[in-house]
Motif scaffolding. Structure first.
Motif, short mmCIF file in Angstrom:
data_model
loop_
_atom_site.label_atom_id
_atom_site.label_comp_id
_atom_site.label_asym_id
_atom_site.label_seq_id
_atom_site.Cartn_x
_atom_site.Cartn_y
_atom_site.Cartn_z
N VAL A 107 34.59 44.43 43.02
CA VAL A 107 35.45 43.41 42.41
C VAL A 107 36.68 44.10 41.84
N ARG A 108 37.85 43.68 42.28
CA ARG A 108 39.08 44.28 41.79
C ARG A 108 39.20 44.11 40.28
N PHE A 109 39.64 45.18 39.62
CA PHE A 109 39.81 45.14 38.17
C PHE A 109 41.22 44.62 37.86
N ASP A 110 41.46 43.37 38.28
CA ASP A 110 42.78 42.76 38.12
C ASP A 110 42.75 41.75 36.96
N LYS A 111 43.76 41.78 36.14
CA LYS A 111 43.95 40.80 35.07
C LYS A 111 42.64 40.51 34.33
N PRO A 112 42.05 41.54 33.71
CA PRO A 112 40.75 41.35 33.06
C PRO A 112 40.77 40.32 31.93
N LEU A 113 41.89 40.18 31.24
CA LEU A 113 41.95 39.20 30.14
C LEU A 113 41.89 37.78 30.68
N ALA A 114 42.68 37.49 31.69
CA ALA A 114 42.67 36.15 32.27
C ALA A 114 41.32 35.84 32.90
N ARG A 115 40.73 36.84 33.53
CA ARG A 115 39.41 36.65 34.14
C ARG A 115 38.36 36.34 33.07
N THR A 116 38.42 37.06 31.96
CA THR A 116 37.46 36.83 30.88
C THR A 116 37.61 35.44 30.30
N ARG A 117 38.84 35.02 30.06
CA ARG A 117 39.06 33.68 29.49
C ARG A 117 38.49 32.60 30.41
N GLU A 118 38.76 32.73 31.70
CA GLU A 118 38.29 31.73 32.66
C GLU A 118 36.77 31.77 32.77
N TYR A 119 36.21 32.96 32.75
CA TYR A 119 34.76 33.15 32.84
C TYR A 119 34.05 32.44 31.68
N VAL A 120 34.58 32.64 30.48
CA VAL A 120 33.98 32.00 29.30
C VAL A 120 34.12 30.48 29.37
N GLU A 121 35.25 30.01 29.83
CA GLU A 121 35.45 28.55 29.97
C GLU A 121 34.37 27.94 30.87
N ILE A 122 34.12 28.59 32.01
CA ILE A 122 33.14 28.05 32.95
C ILE A 122 31.73 28.12 32.37
N ILE A 123 31.40 29.22 31.73
CA ILE A 123 30.08 29.36 31.12
C ILE A 123 29.84 28.26 30.09
N ARG A 124 30.81 28.05 29.24
CA ARG A 124 30.62 27.05 28.18
C ARG A 124 30.52 25.64 28.77
N LYS A 125 31.30 25.40 29.80
CA LYS A 125 31.23 24.09 30.46
C LYS A 125 29.85 23.90 31.10
N ALA A 126 29.37 24.94 31.78
CA ALA A 126 28.07 24.84 32.45
C ALA A 126 26.95 24.66 31.43
N MET A 127 26.99 25.41 30.34
CA MET A 127 25.90 25.33 29.36
C MET A 127 25.95 24.06 28.52
N SER A 128 27.08 23.36 28.57
CA SER A 128 27.14 22.06 27.89
C SER A 128 26.44 20.98 28.71
N ARG A 129 26.05 21.34 29.94
CA ARG A 129 25.33 20.47 30.85
C ARG A 129 26.19 19.29 31.34
N GLU A 130 27.51 19.48 31.36
CA GLU A 130 28.34 18.51 32.05
C GLU A 130 28.50 18.96 33.49
N ARG A 131 28.88 18.06 34.35
CA ARG A 131 29.04 18.43 35.76
C ARG A 131 30.17 19.44 35.87
#
Length: 348
Positions: A107-131
């Motif tokens: 996995v390319r180590f590109d834009k780690p900050l933007a990747r982290t922000r997006e990663y956390v957004e998806i995790i929180r959305k998934a764990m909230s049990r919304e589609r």
């Protein structure tokens, strides 16, 4: 201030002792037991085993590597571990480094900050049990033009909100952590240099309209118990040299950069130069005594209690201990000394 225990990496020949250490920490009232991963043991499997062998102590990933899993997979793992442990899981995340991300995971180590922000957004959305629907630079869910459809998590975590931590060292990553996480996982943290981390974390909290109140400041510190402080420092030199000299390339070593920001530029150069030349003994010898002493708990109970007070005064809310020594007796002694020192300092 609460205490945690960091088991580090599994598979180093101390696996049976690690369970005994976790169980002793559980008995002593430690708040959390963390496990790490790099390119050997994975933290999720270790934590499920620890959770099954303990009763009260939280179990936490320090860290799950972001390039190792899709965000939806991490949400599934977090929800599963929280359910299996009876609501005792803490999710710690980190970007790892370019050598592991690109060399081990591809996995390319590109834009780690933007990747982290997006990663956390998806995790929180998934764990909230919304589609799960997401459009971003790194992930699009569902994929367009195919059979994929919005799906929601079927597992019901024990808690509505699983605490999410980010391991961060650099100023920009620290600021992001303060903005989007519930806690921070630190390393080589010195109370005397607390502003190097806390200023950026505070700025991030302010971006989110919050303060550090309720935010878990959770650095891991080595603890070496004994009357001979110099000998204890010498015992930690190889550990410090590995991170400052060998964790990453010459151009990208976050621990080396932190050492420089703490004022040890010349030492950081020497440690890295010798370590990369495979002069490991020379690299260890080049680590300054003051650097190790400032970022560790070393000495007898009274001296350790004084340092714990300094960590508490700096704002640390969970002090995670990494006991030095390779025998179970040494590690258990460190655990018990940690509790005694906390009580002596009036922080329990």
């Amino acid at each position: 201030m609460r205490l945690g225990i960091n088991l580090g990496y599994w598979g180093l020949g101390m696996d049976a002792d690690n369970i005994a250490v976790a169980q002793e920490a559980d008995r002593l009232g430690y708040a959390v037991c963390w496990a790490a991963e790099a390119y050997g043991s994975d933290a999720a499997t270790v934590l499920s085993f620890v959770a099954a062998k303990t009763e009260r102590i939280d179990v936490g990933s320090a860290i799950f590597q972001i390039p190792a899993r899709t965000p939806a997979m991490t949400a599934m793992t977090a929800a599963t571990l929280d359910t299996l442990s009876g609501g005792r899981f803490r999710l710690g995340l980190g970007v790892s480094g370019p050598q592991v991300s690109e060399g081990w995971y591809g996995v390319r180590f590109d834009k780690p900050l933007a990747r982290t922000r997006e990663y956390v957004e998806i995790i929180r959305k998934a764990m909230s049990r919304e589609r799960l629907v997401h459009e971003g630079a790194n992930w699009t869910l569902p994929l367009p033009g195919g059979p994929g459809k919005p799906i929601k998590l079927t597992v019901h975590p024990v808690r509505e909100h699983i605490p999410l931590y980010i391991a961060a060292i650099g100023p920009k990553n620290l600021e992001l952590t303060g903005e989007i996480a519930d806690g921070w996982l630190g390393i080589f943290f010195s109370p005397e240099h607390a502003s190097l981390s806390l200023d950026a974390l505070t700025a991030g909290r302010a971006k989110a309209g919050r303060t550090l109140e309720g935010f878990d400041l959770c650095p891991t510190v080595n603890i070496a118990v004994g009357e001979d402080v110099e000998a204890a420092v010498d015992g930690l030199r190889s550990y410090a040299a590995l991170y400052i000299g060998g964790m990453g390339s010459k151009e990208k070593n976050f621990y080396n950069q932190l050492t420089r920001r703490m004022g040890y530029e010349q030492a950081a150069d020497e440690i890295q130069e010798k370590y990369l030349a495979k002069d490991y003994a020379g690299a260890a010898a080049a680590v300054p005594h003051d650097l190790i002493d400032a970022t560790s708990l070393i000495g007898d109970t009274a001296r350790i209690a004084d340092r714990m007070q300094a960590y508490a005064d700096a704002g640390v809310t969970t002090l995670t201990l990494a006991p030095s020594g390779f025998t179970l007796e040494e590690r258990v002694r460190a655990l018990r000394t940690g509790v005694e020192a906390l009580e002596r300092a009036g922080l329990a």
